[in-house]
Each structure stands twice: as structure tokens, then as C-alpha cells.
Design a protein around this motif. Structure first.
Motif, short mmCIF file in Angstrom:
data_model
loop_
_atom_site.label_atom_id
_atom_site.label_comp_id
_atom_site.label_asym_id
_atom_site.label_seq_id
_atom_site.Cartn_x
_atom_site.Cartn_y
_atom_site.Cartn_z
N GLY A 74 16.51 -62.39 15.38
CA GLY A 74 16.35 -61.11 16.06
C GLY A 74 16.41 -59.92 15.14
O GLY A 74 15.64 -58.97 15.27
N TRP A 78 13.43 -57.25 14.49
CA TRP A 78 13.65 -55.83 14.80
C TRP A 78 13.29 -54.95 13.60
O TRP A 78 12.63 -53.92 13.76
CB TRP A 78 15.10 -55.63 15.20
N ASN A 237 10.00 -58.15 21.16
CA ASN A 237 11.22 -58.56 20.46
C ASN A 237 12.22 -59.18 21.44
O ASN A 237 12.83 -60.22 21.14
CB ASN A 237 11.86 -57.36 19.76
N MET A 238 12.40 -58.55 22.58
CA MET A 238 13.31 -59.10 23.58
C MET A 238 12.83 -60.47 24.05
O MET A 238 13.64 -61.38 24.27
CB MET A 238 13.44 -58.14 24.76
N VAL A 322 11.43 -57.71 30.12
CA VAL A 322 12.80 -57.53 29.64
C VAL A 322 13.80 -57.85 30.74
O VAL A 322 14.83 -58.52 30.49
CB VAL A 322 13.00 -56.09 29.12
N ARG A 326 16.58 -60.73 30.58
CA ARG A 326 18.01 -60.45 30.77
C ARG A 326 18.63 -61.41 31.78
O ARG A 326 19.72 -61.96 31.57
CB ARG A 326 18.21 -59.01 31.27
N PHE A 354 20.48 -60.24 21.27
CA PHE A 354 19.73 -59.89 22.49
C PHE A 354 20.40 -58.74 23.22
O PHE A 354 19.75 -57.75 23.59
CB PHE A 354 19.62 -61.11 23.40
N HIS A 355 21.71 -58.83 23.41
CA HIS A 355 22.40 -57.80 24.18
C HIS A 355 22.53 -56.49 23.42
O HIS A 355 22.57 -55.41 24.04
CB HIS A 355 23.75 -58.31 24.64
N SER A 358 19.00 -54.89 23.64
CA SER A 358 18.67 -54.48 25.00
C SER A 358 19.22 -53.10 25.35
O SER A 358 18.87 -52.53 26.39
CB SER A 358 19.18 -55.50 26.01
N LEU A 363 14.55 -49.33 27.09
CA LEU A 363 14.64 -50.59 27.84
C LEU A 363 15.62 -50.52 29.00
O LEU A 363 15.98 -51.55 29.57
CB LEU A 363 15.04 -51.72 26.89
#
Length: 365
Positions: A74, A78, A237-238, A322, A326, A354-355, A358, A363
Motif C-alpha cells: 500500500g 500510494w 489504491n483502496m 471505497v 471498507r 488501508f485504514h 481511507s 474519500l
């Protein structure tokens, strides 16, 4: 050996990225092998104009590559996305300056979008001061982008509506001081630090407007609306991180048993159904997302600008992807066991990344 195509991720490159992801997370910046790969493949300039030395990839190809890299690591996905996105701004600079910047050895553009600085008109340029947050890839950046409020004689310049006038700038890293503020639980290797500029002067041509009407490169990439581009690249990316989590979650669940029923978790009907439903929902949202992206790109490539409805569709499909990602990550995590809570486990790193990612302002649900 035939070089890898710039818009694809080879199995060899995927293994190289994965091999160093844990070490990068621990070191809080991309491993040197990962950094070298970004430069060797030309990924950091994939959205810069061909006339300036970039690859000027069609947007759907670039987005798919960003997702593929994020599905391995990730933080690296990013950094690739944000720094290649900053390279896109070269399409709005004077061509000679754009060539000089993109031609910089090991060029990497970082930056921030918040207008948290000031640019005072002075002679044939501006004197810039301010502090900006969240410049992903900051330690390897050769240049920084920023937004600043314009001033003249110490007074803010206002637009027709009476609001402060904002201008984007691209400046050499030599004018910038990095402030090491990035201390989040995830995306550690993105090194998204703050940066400061204290009264540094730049020539007028370092300022630019992010607007298709002022693009200096002729390709359709620079007619694609900025916010639509931001939504699709962030959502990809998510999606990459979510797909990685789903893969690892299935492995975790496969090795666990239900304490009350004594069955492997994958044989518990409710758990099997939850995993299946989340995988199917994610796949459907991802398919719809790319259908909308591809259609919007085809429209812009055909010299037809996106209208408000088309841009809303791009935003809606991005946010829907997204949201479903989630839901999949959050609802499956409790079934993954304490292994998923271990900081040194791959699934924990993906969950943290991820979190953290986000939380990007665009987002918000």
C-alpha cells in the motif's frame, strides 16, 4: 532481456516489491530496491507529457498499474500514485521548464494540495512562505508542488467573489525543509511528511493553473478534470489494498476453527457466505468503477469534455468502490484471529495501510 512495459506490473517486479514491504514499513520509508524500481520503470513520470520526457500514459492504464502496485504494498502504491500525480502537473507548466524538471536525474515530484502558505509578488516572481502537510514520498522528492494564497504589498489578492486568490507552484527541493511529522499507524513507508518554505523566491513560470484551459501539453490526459483524476487514482489504491486484504483474510480464516461448533471457519455457513458475498460485492463494484473510468476516458480522448453528470458518475463509482472495500475489510477482520492483530503480520500491515489511506479527505463517505 526485454524491459517490462511501463503500464504493467510483472511477476518479477511484484516479488521485488513484496520482498521488501515489511522492511520498508519498519524503516518508515520505501526500501532502496523499491525506490530504484520506481525510477527504473519510469513510473514516477508516467503521467508527465511525452514532450517533457514523460510517458503520458492513458489514464486507465496508469490507474490499473497503481492498483496493481497497491495490491502488493500500500505504501509504495500510494507514493507512486501521489508522486506520479504531481508529475501530471508538468502538463500545465511552460514546456521548457517542464522538460528541465522531468529531465532531472531520479526526478520525483511530491507535494500537498492545501493552500497553507503565501506567495508575495516580488519582481518577476513570488516569494513563498508556509508549511504544508502530507507530502508522500517526501524524502526522495526532487521537487515539491504546493498551493499558496497570493499577496501583493503584504495584502491578499482577491478574486471576483472576494475570496483569496490561490495559485499552484512547483519548486525545487533545495528551497524546501522537510519536517518529519508522519507518525501514523499505517502507510508508514509512504513517509508523508510535512514541508516548510521560508521566504524563498521563485520565478513567475513556476506558478501554474490546474485547468484544462491552461494546459501546455496537448494530449487528452491534460483535459481530464483534476478532481475526477484524483478520485479514480485514490479509489484504485483502496481497491488494491482491499483485494490484498481479502486474499490474506481468506488464508487466515482457512486456518481457524469455530470455538463453539468445532468446525473450520470456512465450513461455517454464515462465515462462508459472508466471505463470498464480500468478494462478489467488491468484484462487482470494481468492474463498475473501471467501466465508468474507461467510458470517461474515451469521452475525453474523443475531444468531448466531461459534463457535470459524467464527473458525478466518476466520483460516485469511486466512492462506491471505497465504501464496499471498507465494508469488506471491516466485516471480515474479526474472523482473522489474533494473528491479524500482530504488528509484524502481513495482514496487519495491509489493514493498517488501508485504514490510514481511507482517511484522505476526498474519500469521506
Amino acid at each position: 532481456m526485454k524491459p517490462a512495459a511501463i503500464d504493467t506490473l510483472s511477476e518479477c517486479d511484484a516479488r521485488r516489491i513484496a520482498r521488501h514491504a515489511q522492511a520498508a514499513d519498519a524503516a518508515r520509508f520505501l526500501h532502496p530496491v523499491q525506490q530504484a524500481l520506481l525510477h527504473q520503470r519510469g513510473w514516477l513520470t508516467m503521467l508527465a507529457p511525452r514532450s517533457a520526457g514523460g510517458a503520458e500514459l492513458p489514464l486507465p492504464q496508469a490507474v490499473r498499474l497503481e492498483e496493481a502496485v497497491a495490491a502488493i504494498d500500500g505504501s509504495m502504491g500510494w507514493v507512486l500514485t501521489l508522486c506520479a500525480g504531481a508529475g501530471w502537473f508538468a502538463g500545465f507548466l511552460a514546456p521548457e521548464l517542464a522538460r528541465a524538471i522531468i529531465g532531472t536525474p531520479r526526478v520525483c515530484l511530491g507535494g500537498s494540495g492545501a493552500p497553507t502558505g503565501y506567495a508575495e509578488q516580488e519582481g518577476a516572481g513570488y516569494r513563498i512562505s508556509g508549511c504544508w502537510d502530507y507530502a508522500s514520498g517526501a524524502p526522495m522528492a526532487t521537487h515539491f508542488t504546493l498551493n499558496a494564497q497570493l499577496r501583493a504589498n503584504g495584502q491578499p489578492l482577491l478574486d471576483e467573489a472576494g475570496a483569496p486568490r490561490i495559485r499552484a507552484f512547483l519548486v525545487p527541493a533545495a528551497l524546501v525543509d522537510i519536517v518529519p511529522t508522519w507518525n501514523c499507524i499505517g502507510m508508514r513507508a509512504s513517509a508523508s511528511h510535512s514541508y516548510r518554505i521560508d521566504g524563498q523566491w521563485v520565478a513567475r513560470e513556476h506558478g501554474f493553473a490546474i485547468d484544462a484551459a491552461f494546459a501546455t501539453a496537448a494530449g487528452p490526459l491534460y483535459r481530464y478534470p483534476f478532481y475526477a483524476l484524483a478520485y479514480v487514482t485514490l479509489a484504485a489504491n483502496m481497491a488494491g489494498m482491499a483485494s490484498h486484504f481479502l486474499q490474506l483474510a481468506r488464508q487466515c480464516i482457512r486456518h481457524r476453527r469455530h470455538a463453539g461448533l468445532g468446525l473450520p471457519l470456512l465450513e461455517v455457513p454464515e462465515v462462508a457466505a459472508l466471505l463470498r458475498d464480500k468478494q462478489h460485492a467488491f468484484a462487482a463494484a470494481r468492474t463498475h468503477f473501471y467501466a465508468v473510468l474507461d467510458a470517461s476516458w474515451a469521452q475525453v480522448a474523443a475531444a468531448s469534455p466531461l459534463d457535470a453528470n459524467a464527473m458525478r458518475s466518476v466520483q460516485a463509482s469511486s466512492l462506491a468502490l471505497v465504501a464496499i472495500a471498507r465494508a469488506a475489510v471491516d466485516e471480515l477482520y474479526p474472523y482473522c484471529g489474533l494473528y491479524a492483530a500482530r504488528e509484524d503480520s502481513p495482514i496487519n500491515r495491509v489493514w493498517r495501510d488501508f485504514h490510514t489511506a481511507s482517511q484522505h479527505a476526498l474519500l469521506l463517505p
